[in-house]
Design a protein around this motif. Structure first.
Motif, PDB file in Angstrom:
ATOM      1  N   GLU A 309       0.850  -1.186   0.000  1.00  0.00           N
ATOM      2  CA  GLU A 309       0.000   0.000   0.000  1.00  0.00           C
ATOM      3  C   GLU A 309       0.883   1.232   0.000  1.00  0.00           C
ATOM      4  O   GLU A 309       2.014   1.213   0.492  1.00  0.00           O
ATOM      5  CB  GLU A 309      -0.899   0.031   1.244  1.00  0.00           C
ATOM      6  N   THR A 310       0.355   2.321  -0.532  1.00  0.00           N
ATOM      7  CA  THR A 310       1.056   3.609  -0.475  1.00  0.00           C
ATOM      8  C   THR A 310       0.407   4.438   0.625  1.00  0.00           C
ATOM      9  O   THR A 310      -0.767   4.821   0.526  1.00  0.00           O
ATOM     10  CB  THR A 310       0.967   4.339  -1.819  1.00  0.00           C
ATOM     11  N   VAL A 311       1.175   4.667   1.685  1.00  0.00           N
ATOM     12  CA  VAL A 311       0.633   5.331   2.879  1.00  0.00           C
ATOM     13  C   VAL A 311       1.581   6.434   3.301  1.00  0.00           C
ATOM     14  O   VAL A 311       2.740   6.508   2.856  1.00  0.00           O
ATOM     15  CB  VAL A 311       0.433   4.328   4.034  1.00  0.00           C
ATOM     16  N   SER A 312       1.103   7.268   4.209  1.00  0.00           N
ATOM     17  CA  SER A 312       1.925   8.339   4.772  1.00  0.00           C
ATOM     18  C   SER A 312       2.847   7.744   5.833  1.00  0.00           C
ATOM     19  O   SER A 312       2.388   7.141   6.813  1.00  0.00           O
ATOM     20  CB  SER A 312       1.043   9.422   5.383  1.00  0.00           C
ATOM     21  N   ALA A 313       4.159   7.898   5.637  1.00  0.00           N
ATOM     22  CA  ALA A 313       5.121   7.332   6.581  1.00  0.00           C
ATOM     23  C   ALA A 313       5.004   7.996   7.946  1.00  0.00           C
ATOM     24  O   ALA A 313       5.107   7.324   8.979  1.00  0.00           O
ATOM     25  CB  ALA A 313       6.533   7.493   6.022  1.00  0.00           C
ATOM     26  N   ALA A 338      13.164  15.506   9.796  1.00  0.00           N
ATOM     27  CA  ALA A 338      14.241  16.323   9.244  1.00  0.00           C
ATOM     28  C   ALA A 338      13.641  17.510   8.487  1.00  0.00           C
ATOM     29  O   ALA A 338      12.479  17.493   8.064  1.00  0.00           O
ATOM     30  CB  ALA A 338      15.124  15.479   8.319  1.00  0.00           C
ATOM     31  N   ALA A 339      14.465  18.530   8.312  1.00  0.00           N
ATOM     32  CA  ALA A 339      13.970  19.764   7.695  1.00  0.00           C
ATOM     33  C   ALA A 339      13.527  19.547   6.250  1.00  0.00           C
ATOM     34  O   ALA A 339      12.654  20.250   5.745  1.00  0.00           O
ATOM     35  CB  ALA A 339      15.056  20.844   7.765  1.00  0.00           C
ATOM     36  N   ASP A 340      14.155  18.588   5.576  1.00  0.00           N
ATOM     37  CA  ASP A 340      13.820  18.371   4.161  1.00  0.00           C
ATOM     38  C   ASP A 340      12.707  17.364   3.967  1.00  0.00           C
ATOM     39  O   ASP A 340      12.473  16.887   2.863  1.00  0.00           O
ATOM     40  CB  ASP A 340      15.067  17.908   3.398  1.00  0.00           C
ATOM     41  N   ILE A 341      12.012  16.989   5.050  1.00  0.00           N
ATOM     42  CA  ILE A 341      10.911  16.024   4.964  1.00  0.00           C
ATOM     43  C   ILE A 341       9.606  16.743   5.243  1.00  0.00           C
ATOM     44  O   ILE A 341       9.467  17.433   6.252  1.00  0.00           O
ATOM     45  CB  ILE A 341      11.118  14.869   5.961  1.00  0.00           C
ATOM     46  N   LEU A 378      16.118  11.654   5.447  1.00  0.00           N
ATOM     47  CA  LEU A 378      16.360  11.164   4.093  1.00  0.00           C
ATOM     48  C   LEU A 378      17.840  10.866   3.942  1.00  0.00           C
ATOM     49  O   LEU A 378      18.688  11.730   4.192  1.00  0.00           O
ATOM     50  CB  LEU A 378      15.920  12.209   3.054  1.00  0.00           C
ATOM     51  N   GLU A 379      18.150   9.650   3.518  1.00  0.00           N
ATOM     52  CA  GLU A 379      19.538   9.245   3.288  1.00  0.00           C
ATOM     53  C   GLU A 379      19.635   8.614   1.903  1.00  0.00           C
ATOM     54  O   GLU A 379      19.057   7.545   1.666  1.00  0.00           O
ATOM     55  CB  GLU A 379      19.996   8.246   4.364  1.00  0.00           C
ATOM     56  N   ALA A 380      20.359   9.299   1.027  1.00  0.00           N
ATOM     57  CA  ALA A 380      20.555   8.834  -0.362  1.00  0.00           C
ATOM     58  C   ALA A 380      19.221   8.578  -1.062  1.00  0.00           C
ATOM     59  O   ALA A 380      19.046   7.576  -1.750  1.00  0.00           O
ATOM     60  CB  ALA A 380      21.423   7.571  -0.377  1.00  0.00           C
ATOM     61  N   GLY A 381      18.259   9.482  -0.841  1.00  0.00           N
ATOM     62  CA  GLY A 381      16.977   9.364  -1.495  1.00  0.00           C
ATOM     63  C   GLY A 381      16.047   8.343  -0.879  1.00  0.00           C
ATOM     64  O   GLY A 381      14.979   8.064  -1.448  1.00  0.00           O
ATOM     65  N   GLN A 382      16.402   7.757   0.271  1.00  0.00           N
ATOM     66  CA  GLN A 382      15.560   6.779   0.943  1.00  0.00           C
ATOM     67  C   GLN A 382      15.203   7.274   2.336  1.00  0.00           C
ATOM     68  O   GLN A 382      15.979   7.999   2.985  1.00  0.00           O
ATOM     69  CB  GLN A 382      16.276   5.424   1.046  1.00  0.00           C
ATOM     70  N   LEU A 383      14.014   6.866   2.798  1.00  0.00           N
ATOM     71  CA  LEU A 383      13.540   7.283   4.109  1.00  0.00           C
ATOM     72  C   LEU A 383      14.171   6.406   5.183  1.00  0.00           C
ATOM     73  O   LEU A 383      14.089   5.180   5.123  1.00  0.00           O
ATOM     74  CB  LEU A 383      12.012   7.179   4.175  1.00  0.00           C
ATOM     75  N   ALA A 384      14.819   7.026   6.162  1.00  0.00           N
ATOM     76  CA  ALA A 384      15.450   6.317   7.272  1.00  0.00           C
ATOM     77  C   ALA A 384      14.691   6.624   8.553  1.00  0.00           C
ATOM     78  O   ALA A 384      14.401   7.788   8.863  1.00  0.00           O
ATOM     79  CB  ALA A 384      16.914   6.710   7.419  1.00  0.00           C
ATOM     80  N   ILE A 385      14.334   5.563   9.310  1.00  0.00           N
ATOM     81  CA  ILE A 385      13.611   5.711  10.577  1.00  0.00           C
ATOM     82  C   ILE A 385      14.552   5.280  11.687  1.00  0.00           C
ATOM     83  O   ILE A 385      14.998   4.124  11.731  1.00  0.00           O
ATOM     84  CB  ILE A 385      12.331   4.862  10.591  1.00  0.00           C
TER      85      ILE A 385
END
Length: 410
Positions: A309-313, A338-341, A378-385
């Protein structure tokens, strides 16, 4: 230092082996031919010298003034230089003859009445000098044969042998490449198949072809090994699933009994209430372990399909944190972006994503003093939690092991 590949070692071995063998064969051939040609030439020249010496002796007996003319005739006919000595004086010589071509040691031997011959290098050219005493007229006869033509022939032979050795070496390298390709190709196929199996492609098998016997044995052994590995994993998965199913029924009964006791909690003594709390806590942990075991068994068997599914992280993580906070009766840890999210969307299996975040927050509560914050970057275009806790962290030597099942750090 990295080791060379098997293909490179085979090429070097074949090429070097071909070069050594061809060089050895060329050397033996050259030495043998050189010995035969030089020996035959010297024997022929030696016989010719005795014939020419007999002519000189006859001329000295019958017509001494005609000696110079005879020597020139011998030089023209045999392509040699002729010298005649008597009483340590050079009596006569042919047109191109030189006394420097005859060594003092050879002259000494012939003066003592002993025929002799020598191979010398004069002015960079190899010459064969024959000395014959003519005792009847107290004269010494010397004939000088030039071996330059023979040396040129042997030089061309050496060049041909060297070219043959080089060509043989190239053929050896080509043969080594062909052998290396046939020998290494099955190993590369096995290596790729093993890498695919390590990544979870358990359906991979090697094709059994009409190859060499050793390759067929390797292929059949590899396929048999993979089949046994898959069977073992399936048995383990079935065992875990069966155990989980068998435990769920008594656990359900215990949970129902615990729920009844909870309804009559006020009728128990303080010690009974404390025991009931411990029982319900352990029962909850036991139920969670059984559910985890059943989930893993289903996942190993491929019985749990992914529902993407496509959901809000941000909302999904916030719901997981809120649920964990209520379950452990603790304050909800802050969620930092993060500021860029802004509000990133992720395509995930919602249930499994929630399970991962829940496991992380539960582990932080149980073993690391609770989660202090959750950060989304965001790390290298991927979402990091990042789930930050109050614990000491994981030691570097245990960071790879934390992804193993049921591993617990020190």
């Amino acid at each position: 230092m990295p080791r060379r590949s098997l293909r490179a070692r085979l090429l070097v071995t074949f090429g070097l082996g071909a070069f050594v063998l061809s060089s050895l064969f060329a050397s033996l051939t050259y030495v043998g031919v050189h010995h035969v040609l030089v020996s035959d030439k010297q024997l022929s020249d030696l016989k010719q010298s005795y014939v020419d010496a007999a002519l000189v002796r006859t001329t000295l007996y019958t017509n001494p003034p005609n000696l110079a003319s005879l020597l020139d005739s011998i030089e023209s006919a045999t392509a040699s230089n002729v010298l005649v000595q008597t009483h340590h004086q050079w009596l006569s010589r042919s047109h191109f003859a030189s006394t420097n071509d005859v060594s003092a040691s050879l002259i000494q031997l012939v003066d003592h009445g002993q025929p002799a011959y020598q191979t010398l290098v004069v002015h960079g050219q190899i010459v064969f000098v024959v000395g014959i005493p003519i005792r009847s007229v107290e004269t010494q006869f010397y004939e000088v044969f030039h071996l330059s033509a023979l040396e040129n022939t042997l030089g061309r032979l050496l060049q041909l042998l060297a070219a043959g050795a080089l060509l043989t070496s190239l053929v050896g390298v080509a043969g080594g490449q062909w052998v290396a390709r046939r020998a290494v190709r099955p190993l590369e196929t096995v290596s790729r198949a093993a890498a695919s199996i390590a990544e979870g492609e358990l359906s991979i098998r090697l094709a059994v072809t009409q190859a060499d016997r050793e390759v067929q044995q390797l292929t059949e052994s590899f396929n048999e090994m993979v089949s046994q590995l898959v069977d073992r994993m399936e048995r383990d998965a079935r065992f875990a699933s069966d155990v989980s199913h068998e435990l769920r029924s008594p656990l359900t009964t215990l949970a129902a009994a615990g729920s009844v006791l909870q309804q009559h909690r006020h009728e128990l003594s303080s010690a009974g209430q404390e025991s009931l709390d411990l029982l319900m806590a352990d029962l909850s942990i036991f139920q969670s372990l059984v559910e985890d075991l059943l989930e893993m068994a289903r996942g190993d068997a491929g019985a749990v399909p992914l529902v993407i599914e496509t959901v809000s992280a941000v909302e999904l993580v916030r719901q997981c944190v809120r649920s964990a906070a209520r379950r452990h009766a603790i304050a909800e840890p802050p969620l930092e972006l993060a500021a860029d999210i802004d509000n990133p969307l992720v395509s995930v299996d919602r249930r499994r994503f929630e399970r991962v975040i829940t496991n992380l927050t539960d582990n932080a509560f149980r073993y690391a003093g609770g989660a202090t914050a959750l950060r989304l970057t965001l790390e290298a275009g991927q979402l990091a939690i990042n789930v930050d806790d109050a614990g000491p962290g994981i030691s570097p030597d245990e960071r790879d092991a934390v992804f193993e099942r049921f591993f617990r750090g020190r």
